[in-house]
Design a protein around this motif. Structure first.
Motif, PDB file in Angstrom:
ATOM      1  N   GLY A 105      38.177 -13.243  29.739  1.00  0.00           N
ATOM      2  CA  GLY A 105      37.189 -14.157  29.186  1.00  0.00           C
ATOM      3  C   GLY A 105      36.459 -14.930  30.265  1.00  0.00           C
ATOM      4  O   GLY A 105      35.226 -15.115  30.206  1.00  0.00           O
ATOM      5  N   THR A 106      37.214 -15.396  31.278  1.00  0.00           N
ATOM      6  CA  THR A 106      36.597 -16.133  32.387  1.00  0.00           C
ATOM      7  C   THR A 106      35.636 -15.249  33.170  1.00  0.00           C
ATOM      8  O   THR A 106      34.525 -15.663  33.526  1.00  0.00           O
ATOM      9  CB  THR A 106      37.684 -16.677  33.325  1.00  0.00           C
ATOM     10  N   MET A 107      36.052 -14.012  33.420  1.00  0.00           N
ATOM     11  CA  MET A 107      35.214 -13.102  34.192  1.00  0.00           C
ATOM     12  C   MET A 107      33.938 -12.734  33.431  1.00  0.00           C
ATOM     13  O   MET A 107      32.856 -12.665  34.013  1.00  0.00           O
ATOM     14  CB  MET A 107      36.018 -11.855  34.548  1.00  0.00           C
ATOM     15  N   ALA A 148      41.844 -37.717  29.225  1.00  0.00           N
ATOM     16  CA  ALA A 148      41.178 -36.448  28.942  1.00  0.00           C
ATOM     17  C   ALA A 148      42.038 -35.293  29.431  1.00  0.00           C
ATOM     18  O   ALA A 148      42.568 -35.318  30.551  1.00  0.00           O
ATOM     19  CB  ALA A 148      39.813 -36.406  29.625  1.00  0.00           C
ATOM     20  N   VAL A 149      42.193 -34.295  28.595  1.00  0.00           N
ATOM     21  CA  VAL A 149      42.985 -33.125  28.940  1.00  0.00           C
ATOM     22  C   VAL A 149      42.072 -32.102  29.602  1.00  0.00           C
ATOM     23  O   VAL A 149      41.087 -31.652  29.010  1.00  0.00           O
ATOM     24  CB  VAL A 149      43.650 -32.511  27.691  1.00  0.00           C
ATOM     25  N   THR A 150      42.377 -31.783  30.860  1.00  0.00           N
ATOM     26  CA  THR A 150      41.576 -30.812  31.596  1.00  0.00           C
ATOM     27  C   THR A 150      42.052 -29.404  31.259  1.00  0.00           C
ATOM     28  O   THR A 150      43.218 -29.069  31.472  1.00  0.00           O
ATOM     29  CB  THR A 150      41.684 -31.058  33.108  1.00  0.00           C
ATOM     30  N   GLU A 151      41.150 -28.613  30.736  1.00  0.00           N
ATOM     31  CA  GLU A 151      41.511 -27.245  30.368  1.00  0.00           C
ATOM     32  C   GLU A 151      41.647 -26.392  31.628  1.00  0.00           C
ATOM     33  O   GLU A 151      40.770 -26.366  32.483  1.00  0.00           O
ATOM     34  CB  GLU A 151      40.439 -26.646  29.460  1.00  0.00           C
ATOM     35  N   GLU A 152      42.773 -25.712  31.724  1.00  0.00           N
ATOM     36  CA  GLU A 152      43.016 -24.868  32.884  1.00  0.00           C
ATOM     37  C   GLU A 152      42.231 -23.568  32.741  1.00  0.00           C
ATOM     38  O   GLU A 152      42.262 -22.913  31.702  1.00  0.00           O
ATOM     39  CB  GLU A 152      44.508 -24.560  33.017  1.00  0.00           C
ATOM     40  N   ILE A 153      41.529 -23.210  33.798  1.00  0.00           N
ATOM     41  CA  ILE A 153      40.724 -21.998  33.796  1.00  0.00           C
ATOM     42  C   ILE A 153      41.452 -20.937  34.612  1.00  0.00           C
ATOM     43  O   ILE A 153      41.762 -21.148  35.787  1.00  0.00           O
ATOM     44  CB  ILE A 153      39.329 -22.257  34.387  1.00  0.00           C
ATOM     45  N   HIS A 154      41.739 -19.819  34.004  1.00  0.00           N
ATOM     46  CA  HIS A 154      42.414 -18.721  34.686  1.00  0.00           C
ATOM     47  C   HIS A 154      41.356 -17.806  35.311  1.00  0.00           C
ATOM     48  O   HIS A 154      40.571 -17.167  34.604  1.00  0.00           O
ATOM     49  CB  HIS A 154      43.294 -17.947  33.706  1.00  0.00           C
TER      50      HIS A 154
END
Length: 228
Positions: free
Chosen positions: A39-41, A28-34
């Protein structure tokens, strides 16, 4: 088993003839969260019930809430919002007016304080990041809500003094939790932060003094300033 020649290898492989092929599932490829990505905020701000619950728990100095906030990348936006609101309200409550320059200065000093706490935490534990410290300390500012109300309704200096102590404890807990400080390291965290502040102030003063001396020398060499 041990083999002596290719014939022995043939018998080993022949015993596996016709067995089903086991297909491995792709990893499984873990998506990196910035953490600081817009978008994250925005996603974090949209999780209103989640971060409001964390804020209420931080108001009551819940260490697990500080830990959850520090480790959740989606809490960067809410931490920024809580900090901006509380620092702005605190500035307005102290001065009795909306002074944007003073508010901007208070916010700048707050970021500097968080960076000093981050340096102190890294010096003691070699763990933690600035963003984790920012999130935890940002949510810790919610305790000043009671102090701001005390200022607005003139509840007396005793309440304000208690709020200063509560704010110090909340910030201390948040920084220690973000850096996973334990035992004596937790006790030394504010001491190290204070030492870093003193040393940093001295270094800045020396640099400014050196820059002023250099500037005076340049002006004197250009004939724009008399010799001291």
């Amino acid at each position: 088993p041990d083999t002596r020649n290719s014939t022995d290898v043939f018998h080993i492989l022949n015993n596996h003839r016709g067995t089903p092929v086991v297909v491995k599932e792709p990893a499984a490829v873990t998506e990196e969260i910035h953490d600081w990505a817009p978008g994250t905020m925005l996603t974090g701000l949209g999780q209103f019930s989640t971060w409001l619950g964390y804020a209420l728990r931080c108001l009551f100095l819940d260490g697990k809430a500080f830990q959850a906030v520090a480790n959740n990348p989606y809490m960067t936006g809410p931490a920024l919002l809580v900090m901006l609101v509380m620092v702005s309200l605190g500035s307005v409550a102290r001065t009795g007016s909306v002074d944007l320059i003073r508010i901007a200065g208070d916010i700048g000093w707050w970021f500097l304080a968080v960076y000093i706490l981050y340096l102190a935490g890294v010096a003691l534990t070699r763990q933690g990041t600035f963003t984790k410290t920012f999130r935890a300390v940002g949510f810790a500012q919610v305790v000043y809500l009671v102090g701001i109300l005390a200022l607005v309704f003139s509840l007396g200096p005793l309440v304000r003094g208690l709020m200063l102590v509560l704010g110090f404890v909340a910030t201390w807990m948040a920084a220690a939790t973000a850096h996973q400080a334990r035992g004596w390291r937790t006790l030394l965290l504010p001491v190290v932060a204070f030492l870093i502040l003193i040393v940093g102030t001295v270094i800045i003063a020396v640099l400014f003094a050196g820059a002023e001396f250099t500037l005076q020398g340049v002006l004197y060499s250009l004939g724009l300033q008399a010799a001291p």
